[in-house]
Structure formats: structure tokens, C-alpha cells
Design a protein around this motif. Structure first.
Motif: not given
Length: 550
Positions: A353, A355, A357, A361-363, A495, A498-499, A502
Motif C-alpha cells: 500500500d 505506506e 505494507v 497484512e491490511t485485510t 488510499e 486500496w480500501t 480490499q
């Protein structure tokens, strides 16, 4: 029956392999290490693959084996370095406008194997052909993914291919116009679909292009000297006219199609192969060998349910199937090659992402092995469909690993879902792909490898109108999120994009539009006198043109 036969072959073969190992098989020629590399480098690299090349046409290829062989013979604007980063190849210089909408590539001096120069027109011709619906390339959509002006309209038949946003300014200058900035554009330029094609040669060959060595053209490190469709042996020799020939050590490459891993390993120990892929029991046998290594791959293996088949249109039945098999067992006990259980669609290690990451790891995770939940979903499906039993045929490739995985899938699904029967039909990979392309299947054990380092390389596959949506799954919210992330409002907000991706992953997996099984790992053996074989998680998964064999 097939499984038992293969197990008996493995048992009878292991004794032979251990004898060879005891005799020094893999490292018996260690004395050569004392000789200077510049005196001994060269020779032919012998490489095993487990499926045939489907096509040598870069604009028509869709599978990893074809991509690998093509990438040895044709160079694009960019290539992948040893760490998987896209770096200039035929592009001498790349200029990007401040708004990110215009790329201007200055080409190096390079020559096709028919003696003609590589020009900007070769890229224009190849790209227009890729986008042209008359070509019927399964990768037509990737030109739109790259954001090239008018690509989507051309693919939809609304504009002529000549209106594609790519222009030959002169023989050595290629200009590309984009609809919107594409952060992974240069990464895409290393992907074979974007490789050039010599128009005069291609049109002269016509339908015969790629049916023999004489009907193939090269501008890359190697030329093919022996080839025919579905060949089990493909021979390449160094191209003396390659622009970077002085940095190519190998005299040639010989690909051998060997589907049985026991046979492949015996060939490796006999000295007939330099690079081989292992699976199952062989991993345990050779994992301590210094020539053994495991590589994480980006390939996702999953079951594709054909939602046009009666019963499989029901989300609860699909959920039941997707939660009825133990992915950890398949990865760790059946494959043993570094593969991971996949409770997801977007693989680990694919993309990060804003940042830095990793996406995983973000979902969350989805469709985890849960026999109780699978049985509950099946009970709902039986009630909704008014049936107490279901029989589906699953088509699979005739490779050892696919057969072994399919046998476990069948056994566990039938054990955990009362009234469900899975029949297995095995076939060459090309036949499986052909069957899926026309929707002639019920369930299919299939895979997808990432073309570029972004979640979109998986997400866009399952849009309602995607040519890669072989299961015909459709969801309006999913389409909205992915399309906006592709080239709409969300594409301009990293951002929020990315969301959205997800959320898109959660939509398809909570509806069991696909049933993930595992993320592929590769257990490989590479001879100790061979260096420079590069493995990648994105794009061309293995590049051997920079290898050195001492």
C-alpha cells in the motif's frame, strides 16, 4: 487408481535416486569448480517444465511456460532484473511528461533475426494487434489496464486499432499516450503481451506463425532452432545479433517437458537436466541438498465454479465447497514445496500500500477450512435448490501435482459434504484452457499468475465483462469498485483505491465466486555449476537468459 499407480512409481523410483545421490549424482563434477569461469562458461542449459508451450505468439500467450520461452527470444522495452524490478531493455531512454500521461521511448539499435532493424513501428503493430478484437487475444484487456488511449474502445469494436494511443514518431522513437497516470506502467512494459512484432515476417508466415523454428522470429538473447506446437523438447541457441550478446554466457537452452516429477529428478541426477522442479515426497528427500531451494511464487491456484451450471449458481453451495477442504494439509503435506494455504485472492508478496505494507497484512481471510460451516451452507443450498445430492466434474491438468491435489479435494469434499460427489477429468493444460474458454466445464482447478505488482492484476479478472472471468460470476458492487479503481475516480486516490480493492476481494470471496486453494511455492534444484537463474513472483516467473553454466 491413478493416485495409487503414481505412488507405486514413486516408491520404486526413490531407491534408484538414493543410489544416485550416494554416488555423488548432483555434485559429481565438482572438480570443474576449480576452473576459471571465463574458460568454462557457456554450454547449453537444460531446463524442465511440466506443461507444453501453448503458443509462441507474444500477443496470444497466456501461460507461464509460453511467457518464459518467448521472453528468451523476444525483448520488449523493459525486462526484469534479478530482484524482479522492471529495468530498460530495448528502451535506451524513457521520458515521462509531468502529468504522467505521455511516455516517449527512444529505442536502442537492435536487429531481428531476419536482418531487419527493430523499430518503433514494430511496437505500434504489436500493440494495435493486441487491442484489435479480430485478433481475439485473451490479453486484449491489458492494454486498457495500461491506460493507453482508446484501448478499451478499440477492444469493444467502437474504434479502429489505428486510433490506439501509440505512435512511431520516427524509426527509433515511440510515443504512448495514457488516459490517466498508471503507477505500474513501466512494470507492464516487461510483460510479453507488450513485446514488439515484425509485421512483414508475421504477415508472411500468416496462420503458420509459431508452428516451426522457421516460422519464428527473434530479437532477443536466443533463437529457437527446434520447435513445433505441443513439443516435448524445445531447443534454443544464442542469438549472435542480440544487442547485448556479449553479456550472454550460455550457448543455448534446451527445454524438456517432463510432467512426472520422479522422472524429472532422475534426469536431473543423470546429468540431463540443470534446473528441475520438485513436489511431494521428493521435497522431503532432497530438501537438505545444497542444490535445493524454495521460491515463493505469485501464482494462485483456485477452483473456478461455472456459475452457469445448475446448482453452482447458488452461493451457499459454492461456500460449502470452498470450506470443505483443508488447504494447510494440501500445502504442507501434499505439495511440500513452499506453497501456502490461500484463504484469499490477492497473494502475499504481490503489492504494498502507499505506506509500504503488504496487501495481505491490511485485510482479512476468507473461506477458511471449516467443515461445520460447510455443512451448514450445504443444508441451506439443499433447501434453496430442492435437491439432496449433487455431482460435479472437476477438470484438471495432467501434471503430477494437479492430480495429487485434485484427489485430496475430491476425498475431503465428499467426506465433509454429504450428498456431494466430485468426479475428476484430467487433460493437458491447453485442453483445460480451451474448455474453460468456451464454458465447457463445471468445476476447474486452475491458476493465475500476476502480470504486474498491483492487486488489480487479480481483481480485474472477475469483472462481469472480463474475458478471464471463466466462471461467469457477476456482482454489480464489485464491478463498480474495480472499474473505479482501474480508471475512474478511485484511481486518483491511492488510499481510497486500496480500501476499495480490499472491499472487492471480500465481496467475491464471501460470495464464493472463486474457491482459493493455495499460493504456489516452487521447490527447485539448480546444479551447483549454474548461477544467474532468476525467479520472480510477477510477470515472467523465471528468466534464464542471464544464467552462467560453468
Amino acid at each position: 487408481m491413478i493416485k495409487n499407480k503414481r505412488l507405486s512409481l514413486l516408491v520404486t523410483g526413490f531407491a534408484s535416486m538414493m543410489v544416485l545421490a550416494a554416488c555423488g549424482g548432483a555434485n559429481s563434477d565438482g572438480a570443474a569448480e576449480d576452473v576459471a569461469a571465463d574458460e568454462t562458461a557457456g554450454g547449453v542449459l537444460n531446463v524442465q517444465v511440466d506443461v507444453e508451450v501453448a503458443t509462441m505468439d507474444p500477443q496470444m500467450a497466456t501461460d507461464g511456460t509460453s511467457f518464459e520461452v518467448i521472453a528468451n527470444t523476444i525483448e520488449g522495452l523493459y525486462t526484469l532484473d534479478e530482484s524482479g524490478v522492471a529495468v530498460p531493455s530495448l528502451a535506451e531512454k524513457t521520458d515521462v511528461s509531468e502529468d504522467g500521461l505521455t511516455y516517449t521511448f527512444t529505442l536502442k539499435d537492435a536487429t531481428w533475426s531476419n536482418g531487419t532493424p527493430v523499430t518503433a513501428d514494430d511496437f505500434v503493430y504489436a500493440w494495435q494487434r493486441l487491442a484489435d478484437p479480430d485478433t481475439a487475444s485473451e490479453y486484449y484487456y491489458i492494454m486498457g489496464i495500461a491506460g493507453v488511449v482508446n484501448a478499451d474502445e478499440i477492444s469493444a469494436g467502437e474504434k479502429d486499432p489505428e486510433e490506439l494511443g501509440v505512435t512511431a514518431i520516427d524509426e527509433k522513437t515511440l510515443e504512448v499516450k495514457l488516459n490517466h497516470p498508471v503507477p505500474f506502467f513501466e512494470s507492464l512494459m516487461a510483460f510479453p503481451s507488450f513485446f514488439p512484432m515484425n509485421q512483414a515476417f508475421f504477415e508472411e508466415a500468416g496462420e503458420n506463425y509459431g508452428t516451426s523454428a522457421d516460422t519464428l522470429i527473434a530479437n532477443g538473447a536466443f533463437e529457437i532452432t527446434s520447435y513445433e506446437p505441443a513439443a516435448t523438447t524445445i531447443e534454443l541457441e544464442k542469438n549472435p545479433d542480440y544487442f547485448d550478446a556479449e553479456n550472454v554466457s550460455l550457448d543455448g537452452i534446451k527445454y524438456q517437458v517432463i510432467k512426472d516429477t520422479q522422472q524429472a529428478m532422475l534426469s536431473y541426477q543423470n546429468g540431463d537436466l540443470d534446473v528441475v522442479t520438485l513436489a511431494g515426497e521428493q521435497v522431503d528427500l532432497f530438501k537438505d541438498d545444497p542444490e535445493f531451494q524454495t521460491i515463493q511464487a505469485g501464482y494462485l491456484w483456485y477452483i473456478s465454479p461455472n456459475t452457469k451450471v445448475p446448482g453452482l449458481e447458488n452461493a451457499n453451495l459454492r461456500k460449502a465447497l470452498g470450506q470443505a477442504f483443508d488447504k494447510e494439509y494440501i500445502a504442507e503435506t501434499v505439495l511440500k514445496d513452499g506453497s501456502n494455504a490461500a484463504d484469499y485472492m490477492i497473494p502475499e508478496g504481490l503489492a504494498v500500500d502507499p505506506e509500504g505494507v503488504d496487501f495481505r497484512e491490511t485485510t482479512g481471510t476468507y473461506l477458511e477450512f471449516d467443515p461445520a460451516a460447510a455443512q451448514e451452507a450445504l443444508a441451506l443450498a439443499k433447501e434453496e435448490l430442492g435437491k439432496d445430492s449433487f455431482t460435479f466434474t472437476m477438470i484438471i491438468e495432467d501434471t503430477e501435482s494437479s492430480i495429487n491435489v485434485a484427489q485430496v479435494l475430491k476425498s475431503q469434499i465428499e467426506e465433509n459434504l454429504d450428498g456431494v460427489t466430485i468426479e475428476i477429468e484430467q487433460m493437458p493444460k491447453k485442453t483445460r484452457l480451451d474448455r474453460m474458454n468456451v464454458g465447457d466445464y463445471e468445476l476447474a482447478l486452475t491458476r493465475w499468475g500476476p502480470d504486474y505488482a498491483d492487486p488489480m492484476t487479480y481483481a480485474d479478472m472477475f469483472l462481469t465483462d472480463s474475458g478471464n472471468n471463466k466462471g461467469f460470476w457477476s456482482n454489480a458492487k464489485y464491478d463498480e469498485l474495480v472499474n473505479s479503481s482501474l480508471d475512474g475516480e478511485l484511481s486518483l486516490d491511492p488510499e481510497a483505491r486500496w480500501t476499495a480493492l480490499q472491499e472487492a476481494e471480500s465481496i467475491i470471496l464471501e460470495d464464493a465466486g472463486i474457491l482459493p486453494v493455495y499460493q504456489k511455492g516452487n521447490a527447485v534444484m539448480v546444479k551447483s555449476n549454474v548461477t544467474g537463474v532468476d525467479f520472480h513472483t510477477v510477470g515472467v516467473s523465471r528468466i534464464v537468459k542471464n544464467a552462467v553454466k560453468e
